[in-house]
Scaffold this active site. Structure first.
Site, PDB file in Angstrom:
ATOM      1  CD  GLN A  66      -2.848  -0.896   2.412  1.00 35.53           C
ATOM      2  OE1 GLN A  66      -2.670  -1.462   3.434  1.00 35.53           O
ATOM      3  NE2 GLN A  66      -4.122  -0.221   2.392  1.00 35.53           N
ATOM      4  CD  GLU A 103      -4.267  -2.102   9.884  1.00 35.89           C
ATOM      5  OE1 GLU A 103      -5.624  -1.865   9.346  1.00 35.89           O
ATOM      6  OE2 GLU A 103      -3.458  -2.926   9.384  1.00 35.89           O
ATOM      7  CB  SER A 139      -8.110   1.952   0.338  1.00 36.57           C
ATOM      8  OG  SER A 139      -9.028   1.102   0.715  1.00 36.57           O
ATOM      9  CE1 TYR A 184      -9.283   4.070   7.490  1.00 36.58           C
ATOM     10  CE2 TYR A 184      -8.724   3.755   5.262  1.00 36.58           C
ATOM     11  CZ  TYR A 184      -9.428   3.463   6.375  1.00 36.58           C
ATOM     12  OH  TYR A 184     -10.530   2.453   6.215  1.00 36.58           O
ATOM     13  CG  ASN A 231      -5.397  -4.487  12.755  1.00 41.63           C
ATOM     14  OD1 ASN A 231      -4.472  -4.186  13.532  1.00 41.63           O
ATOM     15  ND2 ASN A 231      -5.148  -4.835  11.413  1.00 41.63           N
ATOM     16  CG  ASN A 288      -2.797  -7.062   8.799  1.00 42.97           C
ATOM     17  OD1 ASN A 288      -2.805  -6.569   9.616  1.00 42.97           O
ATOM     18  ND2 ASN A 288      -3.493  -6.662   7.616  1.00 42.97           N
ATOM     19  CD  GLU A 289      -7.443  -6.368   9.091  1.00 42.39           C
ATOM     20  OE1 GLU A 289      -7.753  -6.546   7.815  1.00 42.39           O
ATOM     21  OE2 GLU A 289      -7.222  -5.396   9.657  1.00 42.39           O
ATOM     22  CG  HIS A 332      -0.519  -5.792   5.616  1.00 37.27           C
ATOM     23  ND1 HIS A 332      -0.460  -5.213   6.575  1.00 37.27           N
ATOM     24  CD2 HIS A 332      -1.771  -5.661   4.931  1.00 37.27           C
ATOM     25  CE1 HIS A 332      -1.488  -4.268   6.727  1.00 37.27           C
ATOM     26  NE2 HIS A 332      -2.476  -4.944   5.660  1.00 37.27           N
TER      27      HIS A 332
HETATM   28  C1  BGP Z   1      -7.167  -3.214   7.102  1.00 41.32           C
HETATM   29  C2  BGP Z   1      -6.035  -3.694   6.420  1.00 41.32           C
HETATM   30  C3  BGP Z   1      -5.083  -2.379   5.870  1.00 41.32           C
HETATM   31  C4  BGP Z   1      -6.207  -1.205   5.462  1.00 41.32           C
HETATM   32  C5  BGP Z   1      -7.323  -0.926   6.366  1.00 41.32           C
HETATM   33  C6  BGP Z   1      -8.354  -0.103   6.019  1.00 41.32           C
HETATM   34  O1  BGP Z   1      -7.998  -4.163   7.084  1.00 41.32           O
HETATM   35  O2  BGP Z   1      -4.950  -4.085   7.006  1.00 41.32           O
HETATM   36  O3  BGP Z   1      -4.259  -2.838   4.926  1.00 41.32           O
HETATM   37  O4  BGP Z   1      -6.344  -1.113   4.215  1.00 41.32           O
HETATM   38  O5  BGP Z   1      -7.821  -2.199   6.731  1.00 41.32           O
HETATM   39  O6  BGP Z   1      -9.205  -0.622   5.166  1.00 41.32           O
HETATM   40  P1  BGP Z   1      -9.589  -0.003   3.877  1.00 41.32           P
HETATM   41  O7  BGP Z   1      -8.370   0.697   3.237  1.00 41.32           O
HETATM   42  O8  BGP Z   1     -10.384  -1.076   3.153  1.00 41.32           O
HETATM   43  O9  BGP Z   1     -10.430   1.226   4.221  1.00 41.32           O
END
Ligand code: BGP
Length: 464
Positions: A18, A373, A427, A436, A295, A158-159, A115
């Protein structure tokens, strides 16, 4: 706001794909995103925030505005362009330089190995659904642990849920399947296995550092007190939160969790394959996580639903265009009085407090929690102002920090907070208009501009 203690981890978060741009530089291999984004034609991953070249600028800004930590991820395909094989020296050197720059500027790097950016070659072979992927991930992790000895704080993946859900349920990440429940639950399990194998490996190497993983937690509340709505919320919670928390910190899927999961699988004609030995691997890792990266963005409200599955993803910021209905599980609905963002994300800081309490109560093996996050996506435009005004973001962070402090005051061991995100970045499914950052990035000129939230962050850091 109450002050934070000295040593509280106070950081900004990024993710390689990103921010870095430079997606073909220095023999980097393709990820699952390169061709996909090109074919989609909405936005490109280059130059992103050009972090590959401009990391010294962003690191200086982070230091100047009081941060003491930064989340970065290593792009697997900079190290192993195909996901395996011979390491690519240029990629290795880049990350050594990046980590040195962080450490030289008083920022502790917290480094994720994965990620959302699976190597294209492995993605084409099934990604996390192919168990061979797990072996390659373990090899890549081992290489990084032995090579990047300056890194003392690791996250495996991540996630896990965002991948499984966005790839196979909501269909907004490649390969864009909708309600492919078998693949989603299998991806969850296989990612947990990958995480656990890497934790077990890390601990066996006796390295001087810490390791954990990152889950995004989305509390699910029944929209009414009816038994049916409560059950809908419990089902969806099991699918996106509980299965993963059990697997990570209990090393088993409890009978209560499996009864909910099996109900979803049965209703959707889906299945989960757990092989001999899998649960032993999860068990061994379950007590060995040094910390838990949590997060948190939003909560959701559910009502019972038995109709066909279907969803609409709001990837443009056109308010009110999201819908999500999961056959035999539930349907997401709006709760009157809960504000939403332009992307229809519920702003609900109570959810963060609730989920912190839940993790502390039900999963003591999480040991220590860091919010890895949290933040607010906004449409923003620079008009030459000295300091860009982003009061909405400050409000958002302030309310969520208050939830963290309340949980801490009640004994929940939260030791850090990373804002998503350090600087503006692209994003995954929304492109460049969902910003953000504490620092605005002009994606044409790559200039950085300070937002008021950065000053707010600095003021809080000064109290530590
Ligand atoms: C989380 C991820 C990030 C980031 C964030 C915001 O899910 O770990 O990489 O992108 O969300 O989400 P978005 O970009 O869809 O608004």
């Amino acid at each position: 706001m109450t002050s934070l203690h000295h040593g509280f981890i106070w950081g900004g978060a990024t993710a390689a794909y990103q921010v870095e741009g430079a997606t073909t530089a220095d023999s980097k291999g393709k990820t699952m995103w390169d061709d996909y984004l090109k074919a989609q034609g909405r936005f490109a991953p280059d130059p992103a925030s050009d972090f590959y070249h401009r990391y010294p600028t962003d690191i200086k800004l982070a230091q100047k505005y009081g941060l003491n930590a930064i989340r970065v991820s290593i792009a697997w395909t900079r190290i192993f362009p195909k996901g395996y094989g011979e390491p690519n020296q240029a990629g290795v050197e880049y990350y050594h330089k990046l980590f040195k720059e962080c450490l030289d500027h008083g920022l502790t790097p917290y480094v994720s190995l994965h990620h959302f950016d699976s190597p294209k070659t492995l993605f084409d072979d099934g990604d996390w659904l192919n168990r061979k992927n797990i072996d390659y991930f373990v090899q890549y992790a081992e290489f990084c642990f032995k090579e990047f000895t300056e890194v003392k704080n690791w996250f495996t993946i991540n996630e896990l849920i965002s991948l499984a859900l966005s790839q196979y349920i909501a269909g907004n990440f490649p390969p864009n399947h909708h309600f492919d429940v078998t693949s989603a639950i299998q991806a969850e399990h296989n990612e947990l296995l990958a995480h656990a194998r890497v934790v077990n490996l890390y601990k066996s190497l006796n390295l001087d550092g810490r390791i954990g993983l990152i889950h995004v937690l989305q509390p699910i509340y029944p929209i009414t007190d009816s038994a049916a709505d409560k059950h809908a919320a419990a089902l969806y919670d099991a699918f996106i939160n509980r299965f993963l928390l059990d697997g990570t910190f209990l090393g088993e899927y409890t009978p209560e969790t499996m009864s909910l999961i099996n109900e979803i699988l049965q209703k959707n004609d889906a299945h989960l394959d757990i092989q001999d030995g899998d649960m032993d691997i999860l068990k061994e890792a379950s007590t060995q996580n040094d910390y838990f990266g949590m997060n948190y963005y939003q909560s959701a409200f559910m009502q019972a639903y038995d109709g066909p599955s279907g969803n609409q993803f709001n990837g443009t910021g056109e308010k009110g265009t999201t819908s999500f209905s999961f056959h035999g599980v539930g349907q997401m609905v709006q709760k009157p009085g809960v504000p939403t963002t332009d992307w229809d994300w519920n702003i609900y800081p109570e959810g963060l407090y609730d989920v912190l309490k839940r993790v502390a109560r039900e999963y003591p093996n999480s040991h220590m929690i860091m919010i890895t996050e949290n933040g607010l996506g906004l449409k923003e435009q620079y008009h030459g102002e000295e300091i860009m005004q982003d009061d909405k973001r400050i409000d958002f962070i302030d309310q969520h920090m208050a939830a963290v402090l309340k949980a801490r005051a009640e004994g929940v061991n939260v030791q850090g907070y990373f804002v998503w995100s350090l600087q503006d970045q692209f994003s995954w499914a929304n492109g460049y208009n969902k910003r953000y950052g504490l620092f605005y990035v002009d994606f044409d000129t790559q200039e950085r501009h300070v937002k008021k939230s950065a000053l707010w962050f600095k003021a809080l850091a000064d109290t530590m």
